[in-house]
Design a protein around this motif. Sequence first.
Motif, mmCIF file in Angstrom:
data_model
loop_
_atom_site.group_PDB
_atom_site.id
_atom_site.type_symbol
_atom_site.label_atom_id
_atom_site.label_comp_id
_atom_site.label_asym_id
_atom_site.label_seq_id
_atom_site.Cartn_x
_atom_site.Cartn_y
_atom_site.Cartn_z
ATOM 1 N N MET A 1 0.821 -1.200 0.000
ATOM 2 C CA MET A 1 0.000 0.000 0.000
ATOM 3 C C MET A 1 0.856 1.252 0.000
ATOM 4 N N GLY A 2 0.352 2.345 -0.596
ATOM 5 C CA GLY A 2 1.144 3.548 -0.745
ATOM 6 C C GLY A 2 1.151 4.440 0.489
ATOM 7 N N GLY A 3 0.045 4.511 1.224
ATOM 8 C CA GLY A 3 -0.080 5.402 2.388
ATOM 9 C C GLY A 3 0.897 5.037 3.488
ATOM 10 N N LYS A 4 1.427 6.085 4.151
ATOM 11 C CA LYS A 4 2.422 5.823 5.197
ATOM 12 C C LYS A 4 1.741 5.230 6.425
ATOM 13 N N LEU A 5 2.309 4.121 6.911
ATOM 14 C CA LEU A 5 1.764 3.482 8.098
ATOM 15 C C LEU A 5 2.245 4.218 9.344
ATOM 16 N N VAL A 6 1.317 4.622 10.212
ATOM 17 C CA VAL A 6 1.713 5.260 11.476
ATOM 18 C C VAL A 6 1.252 4.340 12.596
ATOM 19 N N GLN A 7 2.212 3.613 13.198
ATOM 20 C CA GLN A 7 1.847 2.648 14.232
ATOM 21 C C GLN A 7 2.391 3.079 15.584
ATOM 22 N N HIS A 8 1.920 2.376 16.634
ATOM 23 C CA HIS A 8 2.375 2.689 17.989
ATOM 24 C C HIS A 8 3.805 2.206 18.205
ATOM 25 N N ASP A 9 4.432 2.724 19.279
ATOM 26 C CA ASP A 9 5.772 2.289 19.639
ATOM 27 C C ASP A 9 5.684 0.982 20.430
ATOM 28 N N ALA A 10 6.402 -0.045 19.967
ATOM 29 C CA ALA A 10 6.282 -1.389 20.559
ATOM 30 C C ALA A 10 6.689 -1.403 22.035
ATOM 31 N N THR A 11 7.759 -0.678 22.373
ATOM 32 C CA THR A 11 8.252 -0.690 23.762
ATOM 33 C C THR A 11 7.218 -0.088 24.703
ATOM 34 N N LYS A 12 6.630 1.040 24.279
ATOM 35 C CA LYS A 12 5.611 1.692 25.118
ATOM 36 C C LYS A 12 4.405 0.779 25.317
ATOM 37 N N LEU A 13 4.007 0.111 24.234
ATOM 38 C CA LEU A 13 2.854 -0.784 24.343
ATOM 39 C C LEU A 13 3.149 -1.914 25.316
ATOM 40 N N ALA A 14 4.363 -2.463 25.236
ATOM 41 C CA ALA A 14 4.734 -3.578 26.116
ATOM 42 C C ALA A 14 4.708 -3.132 27.575
ATOM 43 N N GLN A 15 5.084 -1.845 27.821
ATOM 44 C CA GLN A 15 5.104 -1.325 29.200
ATOM 45 C C GLN A 15 3.695 -1.146 29.766
ATOM 46 N N GLY A 16 2.697 -1.130 28.879
ATOM 47 C CA GLY A 16 1.311 -0.937 29.321
ATOM 48 C C GLY A 16 0.741 -2.143 30.048
ATOM 49 N N TYR A 17 1.481 -3.243 30.106
ATOM 50 C CA TYR A 17 1.013 -4.447 30.800
ATOM 51 C C TYR A 17 1.224 -4.256 32.300
ATOM 52 N N SER A 18 0.165 -3.799 32.994
ATOM 53 C CA SER A 18 0.322 -3.385 34.392
ATOM 54 C C SER A 18 0.012 -4.524 35.362
ATOM 55 N N ARG A 19 0.343 -4.258 36.629
ATOM 56 C CA ARG A 19 0.076 -5.229 37.691
ATOM 57 C C ARG A 19 -1.434 -5.458 37.858
ATOM 58 N N ALA A 20 -2.203 -4.363 37.704
ATOM 59 C CA ALA A 20 -3.667 -4.481 37.847
ATOM 60 C C ALA A 20 -4.236 -5.413 36.782
ATOM 61 N N VAL A 21 -3.751 -5.248 35.535
ATOM 62 C CA VAL A 21 -4.235 -6.106 34.446
ATOM 63 C C VAL A 21 -3.878 -7.559 34.743
ATOM 64 N N ARG A 22 -2.659 -7.761 35.259
ATOM 65 C CA ARG A 22 -2.212 -9.133 35.541
ATOM 66 C C ARG A 22 -3.077 -9.779 36.644
ATOM 67 N N THR A 23 -3.441 -8.989 37.660
ATOM 68 C CA THR A 23 -4.291 -9.520 38.729
ATOM 69 C C THR A 23 -5.641 -9.954 38.164
ATOM 70 N N VAL A 24 -6.212 -9.104 37.311
ATOM 71 C CA VAL A 24 -7.499 -9.445 36.680
ATOM 72 C C VAL A 24 -7.348 -10.735 35.877
ATOM 73 N N GLU A 25 -6.222 -10.882 35.181
ATOM 74 C CA GLU A 25 -6.002 -12.073 34.363
ATOM 75 C C GLU A 25 -5.927 -13.343 35.215
ATOM 76 N N VAL A 26 -5.212 -13.267 36.336
ATOM 77 C CA VAL A 26 -5.091 -14.448 37.210
ATOM 78 C C VAL A 26 -6.473 -14.852 37.718
ATOM 79 N N LEU A 27 -7.236 -13.863 38.183
ATOM 80 C CA LEU A 27 -8.587 -14.152 38.690
ATOM 81 C C LEU A 27 -9.470 -14.734 37.576
ATOM 82 N N SER A 28 -9.327 -14.201 36.363
ATOM 83 C CA SER A 28 -10.129 -14.680 35.232
ATOM 84 C C SER A 28 -9.809 -16.134 34.923
ATOM 85 N N ILE A 29 -8.524 -16.484 34.928
ATOM 86 C CA ILE A 29 -8.130 -17.855 34.583
ATOM 87 C C ILE A 29 -8.665 -18.837 35.629
ATOM 88 N N VAL A 30 -8.506 -18.498 36.908
ATOM 89 C CA VAL A 30 -8.978 -19.392 37.981
ATOM 90 C C VAL A 30 -10.497 -19.560 37.884
#
Length: 266
Positions: A1-30
């Motif tokens: 495609m010709g249009g310039k792709l403007v995507q998010h920064d991978a490192t910043k996105l990876a840092q968005g994985y917080s402790r609160a999200v992880r707690t919700v995930e553990v509770l969800s799995i159990v």
Amino acid sequence: MGGKLVQHDATKLAQGYSRAVRTVEVLSIVSFYTLVAAVAWRGFPYALKAPWLALAGLFFGYLLADFTSGFVHWLADTWGSPDMPVIGKALLRPFREHHVAPKAMTLHDFIETNGNNCLISLPWALGALFMPLDVEGFGGLLFFTMTSITSMIFWVMMTNQFHKWSHFEPAELPAVVRWLQRYNLILSPDHHDIHHRAPFDTHYCITTGWLNVPLMRLGFFRGMERLVTALTGAIPRKDDIGLAAALEVAPLPDAPSRVATHTPQH
Ligand SMILES: [Zn+2]
Ligand SMILES: [Zn+2]
């Protein structure tokens, strides 16, 4: 495609994985495993009486899981942004990260891999557990529905694992996984590769991928996008690939009046 792709920064996105999200995930799995075990316990006596119906429900659930994986993946790839409250961090961020750093998910542990899908499956698991089964004349249909829903959420839960395997090098995988991939019984790497080409607008189904071609032929996701845009004015994939590239995929002939200025129509 010709249009310039403007995507998010991978490192910043990876840092968005917080402790609160992880707690919700553990509770969800159990909660998820507890509820699915309870539904299986409840359905087992019925399955002994109607084994073919149980098998049909399990298979139908596998198909439904592929559709659900595609629909949820499309929703999360196409709309919203990681900056939105609650769902931004918990549900949308991993999808944006996956397009800019596809291999990152191969490093995710069990909780990060499965937490999301367990969370979205919880209401369905509760519904299956409390679904009435002994209704005169509808027993078979209700048992089939309960089995299909439970099978669907089980395979939806497995979907991130199948998806993760499709991003590993073949040599890193057990022989049985490579065998399942070769016969397309689970998502194959070659098939999934098609989704990872910009602008990321096709082949969203990631359990088996069986429904990708039929949905594409039906124009299902493009049709849904036109509907959402007509109702809300939102531009599909704007957050994922930037406005210019997004408009290239989904041009809006009447964009100036409706999207940009919101001029009232009389
Ligand atoms: Zn995607
Ligand atoms: Zn992928």
